[in-house]
Motif scaffolding. Sequence first.
Motif, PDB file in Angstrom:
ATOM      1  N   TYR A 247    -105.310  -3.591 -35.503  1.00 22.76           N
ATOM      2  CA  TYR A 247    -103.856  -3.366 -35.477  1.00 22.76           C
ATOM      3  C   TYR A 247    -103.159  -4.504 -36.217  1.00 22.76           C
ATOM      4  O   TYR A 247    -103.549  -5.671 -36.084  1.00 22.76           O
ATOM      5  CB  TYR A 247    -103.345  -3.288 -34.036  1.00 22.76           C
ATOM      6  N   ASN A 248    -102.124  -4.153 -36.969  1.00 20.09           N
ATOM      7  CA  ASN A 248    -101.404  -5.138 -37.764  1.00 20.09           C
ATOM      8  C   ASN A 248    -100.134  -5.649 -37.102  1.00 20.09           C
ATOM      9  O   ASN A 248     -99.537  -6.613 -37.581  1.00 20.09           O
ATOM     10  CB  ASN A 248    -101.037  -4.545 -39.137  1.00 20.09           C
ATOM     11  N   GLU A 249     -99.709  -4.997 -36.019  1.00 22.68           N
ATOM     12  CA  GLU A 249     -98.465  -5.408 -35.379  1.00 22.68           C
ATOM     13  C   GLU A 249     -98.509  -5.105 -33.894  1.00 22.68           C
ATOM     14  O   GLU A 249     -99.290  -4.264 -33.425  1.00 22.68           O
ATOM     15  CB  GLU A 249     -97.269  -4.698 -36.016  1.00 22.68           C
ATOM     16  N   SER A 250     -97.655  -5.785 -33.156  1.00 14.37           N
ATOM     17  CA  SER A 250     -97.529  -5.524 -31.728  1.00 14.37           C
ATOM     18  C   SER A 250     -96.762  -4.220 -31.521  1.00 14.37           C
ATOM     19  O   SER A 250     -95.952  -3.809 -32.360  1.00 14.37           O
ATOM     20  CB  SER A 250     -96.791  -6.672 -31.040  1.00 14.37           C
ATOM     21  N   SER A 251     -97.025  -3.575 -30.374  1.00 17.04           N
ATOM     22  CA  SER A 251     -96.333  -2.327 -30.081  1.00 17.04           C
ATOM     23  C   SER A 251     -96.344  -2.071 -28.577  1.00 17.04           C
ATOM     24  O   SER A 251     -97.360  -2.298 -27.908  1.00 17.04           O
ATOM     25  CB  SER A 251     -97.008  -1.152 -30.799  1.00 17.04           C
ATOM     26  N   PRO A 252     -95.218  -1.552 -28.028  1.00 18.39           N
ATOM     27  CA  PRO A 252     -95.178  -1.187 -26.609  1.00 18.39           C
ATOM     28  C   PRO A 252     -95.744   0.207 -26.348  1.00 18.39           C
ATOM     29  O   PRO A 252     -95.866   0.630 -25.202  1.00 18.39           O
ATOM     30  CB  PRO A 252     -93.685  -1.239 -26.285  1.00 18.39           C
ATOM     31  N   VAL A 253     -96.096   0.919 -27.420  1.00 18.25           N
ATOM     32  CA  VAL A 253     -96.598   2.294 -27.276  1.00 18.25           C
ATOM     33  C   VAL A 253     -97.938   2.277 -26.549  1.00 18.25           C
ATOM     34  O   VAL A 253     -98.834   1.482 -26.860  1.00 18.25           O
ATOM     35  CB  VAL A 253     -96.749   2.969 -28.653  1.00 18.25           C
ATOM     36  N   LEU A 254     -98.089   3.180 -25.578  1.00 13.24           N
ATOM     37  CA  LEU A 254     -99.308   3.251 -24.768  1.00 13.24           C
ATOM     38  C   LEU A 254    -100.364   4.076 -25.492  1.00 13.24           C
ATOM     39  O   LEU A 254    -100.157   5.240 -25.827  1.00 13.24           O
ATOM     40  CB  LEU A 254     -98.987   3.874 -23.414  1.00 13.24           C
ATOM     41  N   GLY A 255    -101.522   3.445 -25.740  1.00 11.93           N
ATOM     42  CA  GLY A 255    -102.636   4.136 -26.362  1.00 11.93           C
ATOM     43  C   GLY A 255    -103.726   4.447 -25.349  1.00 11.93           C
ATOM     44  O   GLY A 255    -103.602   4.123 -24.155  1.00 11.93           O
ATOM     45  N   ASP A 256    -104.793   5.061 -25.809  1.00 14.31           N
ATOM     46  CA  ASP A 256    -105.916   5.427 -24.943  1.00 14.31           C
ATOM     47  C   ASP A 256    -107.203   4.788 -25.443  1.00 14.31           C
ATOM     48  O   ASP A 256    -107.451   4.733 -26.647  1.00 14.31           O
ATOM     49  CB  ASP A 256    -106.111   6.945 -24.920  1.00 14.31           C
ATOM     50  N   LEU A 257    -108.025   4.316 -24.470  1.00 11.36           N
ATOM     51  CA  LEU A 257    -109.379   3.864 -24.775  1.00 11.36           C
ATOM     52  C   LEU A 257    -110.340   4.683 -23.931  1.00 11.36           C
ATOM     53  O   LEU A 257    -110.294   4.633 -22.694  1.00 11.36           O
ATOM     54  CB  LEU A 257    -109.547   2.376 -24.472  1.00 11.36           C
ATOM     55  N   ASN A 258    -111.193   5.450 -24.606  1.00 11.90           N
ATOM     56  CA  ASN A 258    -112.147   6.334 -23.922  1.00 11.90           C
ATOM     57  C   ASN A 258    -113.525   5.670 -23.920  1.00 11.90           C
ATOM     58  O   ASN A 258    -114.125   5.447 -24.963  1.00 11.90           O
ATOM     59  CB  ASN A 258    -112.206   7.680 -24.642  1.00 11.90           C
ATOM     60  N   PHE A 259    -114.040   5.361 -22.717  1.00 13.40           N
ATOM     61  CA  PHE A 259    -115.326   4.706 -22.567  1.00 13.40           C
ATOM     62  C   PHE A 259    -116.456   5.694 -22.239  1.00 13.40           C
ATOM     63  O   PHE A 259    -117.614   5.287 -22.107  1.00 13.40           O
ATOM     64  CB  PHE A 259    -115.256   3.630 -21.477  1.00 13.40           C
ATOM     65  N   GLY A 260    -116.109   6.957 -22.039  1.00 17.00           N
ATOM     66  CA  GLY A 260    -117.122   7.990 -21.805  1.00 17.00           C
ATOM     67  C   GLY A 260    -117.883   7.819 -20.505  1.00 17.00           C
ATOM     68  O   GLY A 260    -117.354   7.303 -19.499  1.00 17.00           O
ATOM     69  N   ALA A 261    -119.160   8.206 -20.544  1.00 16.78           N
ATOM     70  CA  ALA A 261    -119.984   8.228 -19.336  1.00 16.78           C
ATOM     71  C   ALA A 261    -120.696   6.914 -19.060  1.00 16.78           C
ATOM     72  O   ALA A 261    -121.280   6.731 -17.990  1.00 16.78           O
ATOM     73  CB  ALA A 261    -120.993   9.359 -19.412  1.00 16.78           C
ATOM     74  N   GLY A 262    -120.706   6.014 -20.028  1.00 15.42           N
ATOM     75  CA  GLY A 262    -121.381   4.734 -19.832  1.00 15.42           C
ATOM     76  C   GLY A 262    -122.888   4.865 -19.894  1.00 15.42           C
ATOM     77  O   GLY A 262    -123.446   5.953 -20.126  1.00 15.42           O
ATOM     78  N   GLU A 263    -123.592   3.734 -19.682  1.00 12.40           N
ATOM     79  CA  GLU A 263    -125.046   3.715 -19.677  1.00 12.40           C
ATOM     80  C   GLU A 263    -125.536   2.903 -18.499  1.00 12.40           C
ATOM     81  O   GLU A 263    -124.901   1.943 -18.075  1.00 12.40           O
ATOM     82  CB  GLU A 263    -125.570   3.118 -20.992  1.00 12.40           C
ATOM     83  N   LEU A 264    -126.667   3.335 -17.921  1.00 10.56           N
ATOM     84  CA  LEU A 264    -127.227   2.659 -16.767  1.00 10.56           C
ATOM     85  C   LEU A 264    -127.529   1.199 -17.106  1.00 10.56           C
ATOM     86  O   LEU A 264    -128.127   0.903 -18.143  1.00 10.56           O
ATOM     87  CB  LEU A 264    -128.514   3.358 -16.325  1.00 10.56           C
ATOM     88  N   TYR A 265    -127.121   0.290 -16.218  1.00  5.51           N
ATOM     89  CA  TYR A 265    -127.198  -1.137 -16.521  1.00  5.51           C
ATOM     90  C   TYR A 265    -128.037  -1.886 -15.494  1.00  5.51           C
ATOM     91  O   TYR A 265    -128.160  -3.095 -15.556  1.00  5.51           O
ATOM     92  CB  TYR A 265    -125.779  -1.709 -16.591  1.00  5.51           C
ATOM     93  N   GLU A 266    -128.634  -1.199 -14.547  1.00  8.41           N
ATOM     94  CA  GLU A 266    -129.466  -1.862 -13.535  1.00  8.41           C
ATOM     95  C   GLU A 266    -130.864  -2.115 -14.057  1.00  8.41           C
ATOM     96  O   GLU A 266    -131.372  -1.357 -14.887  1.00  8.41           O
ATOM     97  CB  GLU A 266    -129.539  -1.005 -12.274  1.00  8.41           C
TER      98      GLU A 266
END
Length: 266
Positions: A247-266
Motif C-alpha cells: 500500500y502506498n498510502e494510509s486509509s480508514p477504509v476497512l479491507g479483508d484478510l482471508n486466512f482460509g482453513a489454516g494448516e495443522l501446527y502440532e
Amino acid sequence: MRSNLMGVLLMAVAMFTVSCDDAIETSGLTLDQTQEATITTYLYAELDKTSLGLELAPNGTKVFVSVENSAFNSKASGSWIDTVYVQNGMIESVVPVTSEGVTVKITPADFIQTQVQAHHSTSETLSKIFKVPGGSTVGNVKPGENRVHEITYTDEDFDNLAEFVARRFTIWAITNVEDGLKEVAGAEITFYNGDWSQTVTSNSVGIIEVSLPKSQTTTAIFTYDKKWEVDNNNRKLYRYRSQVASYNESSPVLGDLNFGAGELYE
C-alpha cells in the motif's frame, strides 16, 4: 696559489649563477591577483512541497568559492579559496581574475533539513540531505564584472528511511469447521517483512489496525486452537497465513484478510 684562488673565484661565480636562476624560477610563480570581480550567487532548495516554487537555502549554510591558481600562472598549483555563508538565500564573493577571464567554482556544503511533504503524503515531513554534486561553475569572469549565478540543491533520503501506512482489516478464517469462514476475534496476528514485524490483536468483531511498510508486501500469520471435527469439541493448534498487498498510502477504509482453513501446527 694563484691557481687555487682562481678555482675559488670560479666556484663563487657558479654559485651566484645558480642562485640567480633559482630566484628567476621562484619569481616566475608570483601570482598577480590584484584584478577582481564580484560573484553573487542565489541558492535554492525544495524545503516545502506544499508551496509553489523553491525556498531559499538556510542562513549559515557554508559555501566554498575557488579559482585555480594556474589561471594566474600556468606553473602554479592549488587554488585561491574563499569561504562564505548563506544569508537571505545568497552569497557574495570578491574573486581574483585576469583580463583573459577565469573560471570560478562554487561548491556549497551539504546540509540537513526537514522537508515538508506534499498534501496526502504518507509522512508530513521527512529529514533530507541537500547537496550540489560536483559544485557549479561561472566561466570567463573578467575584471570589474558583477556576475549573478543561481544554484539549486538536490535532496536525498537517508539510507534508513522507513515510512509506514495505517490500514484496517477484518480477519477471516475457519477456526471452527461447523461455522465455516468467519471473523476471528482475539487473535494475535504478526505482520512481517525481512527484519521488520508488528503484532496486533483483533477486536471483538475481528477488526485490526496495523501500520505497514509503505509500498512493500508483507505476510500475516497467527495460530489458533481450531475445532476441526463436527459434533465434538476436539481442538488442535493450527497456523494461519495470508499474504498482504503493498500500500502506498494510509486509509480508514476497512479491507479483508482471508486466512482460509489454516494448516495443522502440532
